[in-house]
Every structure is written in structure tokens, then in C-alpha cells.
Design an enzyme around this catalytic site. Sequence first.
Site, PDB file in Angstrom:
ATOM      1  N   CYS A  29       0.839  -1.207   0.000  1.00 23.35           N
ATOM      2  CA  CYS A  29       0.000   0.000   0.000  1.00 23.35           C
ATOM      3  C   CYS A  29       0.874   1.257   0.000  1.00 23.35           C
ATOM      4  CB  CYS A  29      -0.915  -0.061   1.230  1.00 23.35           C
ATOM      5  SG  CYS A  29      -1.614   1.495   1.751  1.00 23.35           S
ATOM      6  N   CYS A  32       0.178   3.954   2.673  1.00 20.34           N
ATOM      7  CA  CYS A  32       0.621   3.471   3.994  1.00 20.34           C
ATOM      8  C   CYS A  32       2.092   3.811   4.216  1.00 20.34           C
ATOM      9  CB  CYS A  32       0.451   1.956   4.105  1.00 20.34           C
ATOM     10  SG  CYS A  32      -1.249   1.387   3.975  1.00 20.34           S
TER      11      CYS A  32
END
Length: 105
Positions: A29, A32
Site C-alpha cells: 500500500c 501506507c
Amino acid sequence: VQVISSYDQFKQVTGGDKVVVIDFWATWCGPCKMIGPVFEKISDTPAGDKVGFYKVDVDEQSQIAQEVGIRAMPTFVFFKNGQKIDTVVGADPSKLQAAITQHSA
């Protein structure tokens, strides 16, 4: 910031009377990875002394992610006394900071 590596540890961490915030993230991700260092930095502020900071890799701990109802990454979930008390979805540093400030008061 500590990594939660088991369901039992998750239950222990979230069951106390101290507010904890958990960063639900994934290795793949992008957002993230962007907000991860911000989360680490906030944990080193005075608010970080009042709030417990933890991370959960949703791929490694799918049972936890499923129980909490994680549908997007990153999601930051606040717990106290075993109850979910707040959620911040997405890599938004100002929203995250505001929620941590609010719950550390």
C-alpha cells in the site's frame, strides 16, 4: 510504535484503559508507506506518551483486520477498554494528528 503479531496480543493491547491507536496497513500500500513515518513521528510527541501506538499488517493478521472491519488502507483505529472509539481512514496527516490530539487530552 510496536507491531501486533498475534490475535491474543491485539486483545491484550486494546482491552486496557489506556487509549491505543492501531495503524492497519499493508506492505503493498503506497499511501501506507507515505504516512508510516508521520505515525512514527507523532508517537514521539507528548501525545504519544498518553496513547499507545501499534501497527497491524492486514495480510499477516487477517483475523484482526476482519474483526475490526478494515476495508481500506491505511486505517487508524482508536480503542479504549476493548471498544473501538474512533477511526481515521486514509493517509491524511492532519486528520490523524487531530484525532490523536483529541484522544490524548
